[in-house]
Design an enzyme around this catalytic site. Structure first.
Site, short mmCIF file in Angstrom:
data_model
loop_
_atom_site.label_atom_id
_atom_site.label_comp_id
_atom_site.label_asym_id
_atom_site.label_seq_id
_atom_site.Cartn_x
_atom_site.Cartn_y
_atom_site.Cartn_z
N ASP A 139 0.85 -1.18 0.00
CA ASP A 139 0.00 0.00 0.00
C ASP A 139 0.89 1.23 0.00
O ASP A 139 1.77 1.37 0.85
CB ASP A 139 -0.88 -0.01 1.26
CG ASP A 139 -2.23 0.62 1.01
OD1 ASP A 139 -2.29 1.60 0.25
OD2 ASP A 139 -3.23 0.13 1.59
N ASP A 177 -2.84 4.63 -2.63
CA ASP A 177 -3.86 5.31 -1.83
C ASP A 177 -4.23 6.66 -2.43
O ASP A 177 -3.35 7.44 -2.82
CB ASP A 177 -3.29 5.49 -0.41
CG ASP A 177 -4.30 6.06 0.56
OD1 ASP A 177 -5.32 5.38 0.80
OD2 ASP A 177 -4.06 7.16 1.08
N GLU A 216 -6.44 3.71 -5.93
CA GLU A 216 -7.67 4.09 -5.24
C GLU A 216 -8.06 5.47 -5.75
O GLU A 216 -7.32 6.44 -5.57
CB GLU A 216 -7.46 4.13 -3.73
CG GLU A 216 -8.74 4.47 -2.97
CD GLU A 216 -8.49 4.83 -1.52
OE1 GLU A 216 -9.38 4.57 -0.70
OE2 GLU A 216 -7.42 5.40 -1.21
N HIS A 231 -10.46 -2.08 4.19
CA HIS A 231 -10.18 -1.54 5.52
C HIS A 231 -10.93 -0.25 5.81
O HIS A 231 -10.97 0.19 6.97
CB HIS A 231 -8.67 -1.28 5.65
CG HIS A 231 -8.18 -0.26 4.68
ND1 HIS A 231 -8.11 -0.50 3.33
CD2 HIS A 231 -7.75 1.02 4.86
CE1 HIS A 231 -7.64 0.57 2.71
NE2 HIS A 231 -7.41 1.51 3.63
N ASP A 232 -11.51 0.39 4.79
CA ASP A 232 -12.25 1.63 4.97
C ASP A 232 -13.76 1.44 4.90
O ASP A 232 -14.51 2.41 5.01
CB ASP A 232 -11.85 2.64 3.88
CG ASP A 232 -10.49 3.25 4.11
OD1 ASP A 232 -10.06 3.32 5.27
OD2 ASP A 232 -9.85 3.67 3.12
#
Length: 551
Positions: free
Chosen positions: A99, A200, A251, A324-325
């Site tokens: 990430d 990200d 993302e 995870h979000d």
């Protein structure tokens, strides 16, 4: 379409290291813990691991505030631990992608320390500094974590931009030195043997030079898909990504199908894929994500069908329910009630993972893990959740009880509770005190129990992922919506070389009669069903049924 690439066949297993497996009893998951579970991941059928940030960080935002890109967060172990994990994963045919958060750093990164030291420092222009306006911030932008997106720095008498926390200052990608530093760091990791990056909020890296006021303080129209974002990604691809056989996924909040073709078009020279969040936003309300609305299937179908057909032949889809979000998939899109939880978890997997694209599944999804719904706000660790409570309850917008309902539905911490390995204390995650509470249902929902049950969610996932791997129709077949107007059933076909796969999924707890299927006289073979016994010509509650008609 471009030639076949390995990432099109990938099944990516996302790990949130802090919550996956603790090996030393300190209550925090770590790299040695992940190493212990590699065989579990391989047996599931995943062949790529996406690691959420493992870099050095003060953990203002659980690792997405990076203070050193080339050091491992001590909570997780050492660089030697990572290198061992990478070797052992590769031995099992599992690739690892990292990430990468390069829209911003931590305010404890050495770049920012130098940047704020004085206005003449070479690192000053690594970040976005502006003079104030009328005794206040440079413009009216609001942070996505609440409050102003500008933080005043008294020693230098200027403000710096932070789309997220004040401890996450945004990098200035217009500065070539920033891009050079990022590219060198990425190359360093790729030379070490990592297999790619999940990037990200990569669609936010370019901001307009004028930084105009936003409507109602919203920075999104100016920071999402900014003026130079594609030029910077093409430069990244030319300088770094194209030199390695890797997977890249961006993302991209707010991305449309047309924008996705720019980020991930086969001939664009940018990224392999992008995450879009239209389907996860179908429950948004007046306060954005903070809502207890339920998903309305016609909206969901419209989004999925639009992306499947919109990217056909031009770019590649990412298939995911959660991360995870996001809240737990079965709690948001399925039904977590005891009688329906496992059935709806299997239905969701069938529905999405037989579409065209690369599968991304989040740790515990394969068990049907649910939202934790902690009773007390004090049990939540997430900065976004705490700030939203402060702003919405403190601002008189909602009551405490309303906000807790919203938190139970959509808080990021719903996905961050420890992985449920077995029925021993703390779900087998740690012998110490876990950094965040364990979901109380771990004694009923855990990997050990499901590994020994051929009817479990985990066993179903293994069969489904094997079917994907062994049947080219899932990767390459044409996609066509089936019964598009039906408001309770999501259905589609995949067709290749005369074979047709029919996927029918009931999103309700009602029995749904099936309409006629014209097979032109050919035999309708049932290849998947999430009920054990044969069913009637109707879909039972949360039933998924997959038929194959052979040429």
């Amino acid at each position: 379409m471009e030639e076949h690439e390995w990432w099109k066949d990938a099944v990516v297993y996302q790990i949130y290291p802090r919550s996956f497996q603790d090996s030393n009893g300190d209550g925090v998951g770590d790299l040695q813990g992940i190493l212990r579970r590699l065989d579990y991941i391989a047996e599931l059928g995943a062949n790529v691991i996406w690691l959420c940030p493992i870099y050095a960080s003060p953990n203002e935002d659980n690792g997405y505030d990076i203070s050193d890109y080339q050091k491992i967060q001590p909570d997780f172990g050492t660089m030697e631990d990572f290198e061992c994990l990478l070797r052992e994963a590769h031995k099992r045919g599992i690739r690892i992608i990292l990430d990468l958060a390069v829209n911003h750093t931590s305010d404890e990164h050495r770049w920012f320390a130098h940047s704020r030291a004085d206005r003449g420092n070479p690192c000053r222009d690594y970040y976005i500094w502006r003079e104030g306006r009328g005794g206040g911030p440079p413009n009216n932008w609001n942070s996505w974590f609440g409050g102003s997106a500008w933080q005043y720095d008294a020693p230098s008498g200027m403000y710096y931009l932070h789309i997220f926390s004040p401890k996450q200052p945004d990098l200035n990608w217009d500065n070539p030195a920033v891009r050079e530093s990022v590219f060198q760091m990425m190359t360093w990791w790729l030379d070490k043997g990592v297999d790619g990056f999940r990037m990200d909020v990569i669609s936010l890296i370019s901001k307009p030079e004028t930084l105009p006021d936003g409507p109602g303080g919203d920075l999104s129209p100016f920071c999402i898909n900014g003026p130079h974002v594609h030029a910077y990604l093409q430069e990244m691809n030319e300088r770094v990504l194209s030199r390695f056989d890797i997977m890249t996924v961006g993302e991209c909040p707010g991305v449309t199908v047309e924008e996705a073709k720019k980020y991930a078009g086969f001939s664009r020279g940018e990224l392999n894929m992008v995450f879009q969040f239209e389907h996860t936003s179908t429950t948004d309300g007046p306060y954005g994500k903070w809502s207890d609305r339920r998903v309305w299937l016609p909206d969901l179908k419209k989004i999925f069908f639009h992306w499947q057909n919109g990217l056909k032949g031009a770019a590649w889809n990412c298939l995911f329910w959660g991360n995870h979000d996001q809240p737990r998939a079965v709690s948001k899109f399925g039904d977590e009630r005891e009688e329906y939880r496992a059935r709806s978890a299997k239905m969701l997997a069938t529905c999405l993972y037989l579409m065209q694209g690369t599968v991304f599944l989040y740790q515990g999804e394969e068990l049907g893990m649910t939202n934790a719904a902690f009773d007390s706000l004090g049990d939540y660790r997430d900065i976004e959740t705490r700030n939203a409570y402060r702003d919405l309850v403190g601002g008189g917008c909602v009551t405490h009880d309303e906000m807790m309902r919203y938190i139970h539905r959509v808080s990021r911490d719903n996905a961050r509770t420890p992985m449920q390995w077995d029925a021993s204390p703390n779900a087998g995650f740690t012998t110490g005190t876990p950094w965040i509470g364990v979901n109380p249902n771990y004694k009923e929902i855990n990997a050990q129990q499901e590994q020994s049950d051929d009817r479990s969610v985990l066993s179903y996932y293994k069969r489904l992922l094997r079917f994907r791997r062994e049947n080219a129709i899932v990767r390459d077949g044409d996609f066509m919506p089936f019964w598009p107007e039906h408001d309770k059933i999501l259905g589609y076909t995949r067709s290749l070389n005369g074979d047709t796969l029919y996927v029918l999924c009931n999103f309700t707890d009602e029995r749904m009669p099936l309409l006629e299927i014209d097979t032109h006289g050919r035999y309708l073979e049932t290849v998947f069903c999430n009920y054990e016994e044969p069913g009637p010509w109707a879909l039972r509650p949360f039933e998924a049924r997959v038929y194959l008609v052979r040429a």
